[in-house]
Design a protein around this motif. Structure first.
Motif, short mmCIF file in Angstrom:
data_model
loop_
_atom_site.label_atom_id
_atom_site.label_comp_id
_atom_site.label_asym_id
_atom_site.label_seq_id
_atom_site.Cartn_x
_atom_site.Cartn_y
_atom_site.Cartn_z
N GLN A 18 37.95 27.64 34.15
CA GLN A 18 37.34 28.08 35.41
C GLN A 18 35.83 28.24 35.20
OE1 GLN A 18 39.71 31.47 37.31
NE2 GLN A 18 40.52 31.43 35.23
N SER A 73 38.32 39.16 36.71
CA SER A 73 39.27 40.20 37.08
C SER A 73 40.68 39.63 37.01
CB SER A 73 38.99 40.71 38.50
OG SER A 73 39.33 39.73 39.46
N ASP A 94 42.91 39.62 39.29
CA ASP A 94 43.39 39.12 40.58
C ASP A 94 42.37 38.26 41.33
OD1 ASP A 94 41.60 41.11 41.14
OD2 ASP A 94 42.96 42.35 42.33
N GLY A 95 41.26 37.91 40.68
CA GLY A 95 40.27 37.07 41.33
C GLY A 95 39.54 37.75 42.47
N THR A 114 39.68 34.40 37.45
CA THR A 114 40.93 35.13 37.18
C THR A 114 41.20 35.20 35.69
OG1 THR A 114 41.80 34.34 39.30
CG2 THR A 114 43.36 35.28 37.74
N ARG A 163 43.50 36.60 32.47
CA ARG A 163 44.90 36.91 32.17
C ARG A 163 45.03 38.21 31.37
NH1 ARG A 163 46.50 30.64 30.52
NH2 ARG A 163 47.04 29.95 32.65
N ARG A 209 38.32 43.96 33.68
CA ARG A 209 37.33 43.45 34.62
C ARG A 209 35.98 43.40 33.92
NH1 ARG A 209 41.21 46.14 36.79
NH2 ARG A 209 42.18 45.41 38.74
#
Length: 242
Positions: free
Chosen positions: A133, A151, A153-154, A160, A162, A166
Motif C-alpha cells: 500500500q 491504522s 481499520d484504514g 491498513t 495488520r 496507529r
C-alpha cells in the motif's frame, strides 16, 4: 511515565554506502534493554549513498513501513510492485506468507535519508497474503497536526495495518501544538525524525525517542523544524516473536 531513548545511545552501523542508527536491537547491534516496544520491533534511521541500496531479500509475517525524509527511494518486490517514494509518501508492505523486495537510491548524486520501521502483525494476520500500500500525505496535513497514516481499520484515509496500532506524523514549528489522548491500557512511542520538539515538557532532538506508559495524553510543543512520528500501541513491553 516517559522513558527517553537518546539519539546518541542508539546502535551504530557504518557500511560505507549505508550509515544506520538503530533505536532497537537489529542485526549485529544487540541491547537486551532495547528489544522493541509493544508491537514496534524496529526503527532504523538510514542514510544510503547515491546509486546504492538494499538488494533483493525476503521477509515473512512483518509489517514494514518506509518513510522518506530526504531524497528518493525506489521499491521493487516479488508481487510486481514498482514505485519510487519521496518525502510525503507513505509506504507499507505487509510481508504475510512471504515477499522479497529491494530498496534502492535511484539518484546518481544525492543520498536518501529514510526511516525503516517494522511492526509485528497480529496473531490473526499470520500467514495472510502479502500486500503493498502507498499514499501521499501533503505537508499541510501534517503541519501542526498529528495526521493518521496507519491504522487497523484504514480510518481517515490511512493505510491498513495488520495490528492494533496507529501511526501518526506531525510537523511542528513555533507555537504550534499537537496532542493525542491515550486511552487506559495503551502505550505510545514518539520518534523525532528531524528538528527539535518538546514532549509533555521534555525537550527532544532529532533521533531521540520516548516510551510512554500510564500517560493519559501526549502533547507536542515548541517545535523547531520538527518532524515527529507517534505510535499508539498495545500495553505490552516487548514484541512477542512467533
Amino acid at each position: 511515565m516517559i522513558e527517553i531513548r537518546k539519539a546518541t545511545d542508539r546502535g551504530v552501523a557504518e557500511h560505507g554506502w549505508l550509515s544506520s542508527r538503530h533505536t532497537f536491537s537489529f542485526a549485529n547491534y544487540f541491547d537486551p534493554e532495547q528489544a522493541g516496544f509493544s508491537d514496534l520491533l524496529v526503527i532504523n534511521d538510514d542514510r544510503v549513498a547515491a546509486g546504492r541500496g538494499f538488494g533483493r531479500h525476503p521477509h515473512r509475517d512483518m509489517e514494514i513501513f518506509s518513510y522518506v525524509l530526504e531524497g528518493a527511494l525506489e521499491h521493487r518486490d516479488s508481487m510486481g510492485t514498482g514505485s519510487t517514494i519521496v518525502p510525503g509518501d507513505v509506504q507499507l508492505m505487509s510481508a504475510g506468507t512471504g515477499v522479497a523486495h529491494s530498496e534502492y537510491n535511484p539518484s546518481s548524486t544525492d543520498p536518501v535519508h529514510f526511516l525503516q520501521i517494522w511492526i509485528l502483525p497480529s496473531e490473526a494476520a499470520l500467514g495472510a497474503p502479502p500486500r503493498y500500500q502507498q499514499m501521499h500525505v501533503g505537508e499541510q496535513e501534517k503541519q501542526g497536526n498529528l495526521r493518521l497514516m496507519l491504522s487497523p481499520d484504514g480510518a481517515d484515509g490511512s493505510l491498513t495495518l495488520r495490528q492494533d496500532a496507529r501511526v501518526y506524523s506531525a510537523k511542528l514549528d513555533g507555537d504550534q501544538t499537537a496532542s493525542l489522548s491515550l486511552p487506559a491500557e495503551r502505550y505510545a512511542y514518539v520518534h523525532v525524525a528531524s528538528g527539535e520538539v518538546t514532549l509533555n515538557g521534555v525537550k527532544l532532538v532529532a533521533g531521540d525517542g520516548a516510551k510512554l506508559r500510564d500517560e493519559t495524553a501526549l502533547t507536542l510543543t515548541e517545535g523547531k523544524a520538527a518532524e515527529v512520528l507517534v505510535f499508539d500501541l498495545r500495553a505490552r513491553e516487548t514484541p512477542q516473536m512467533r
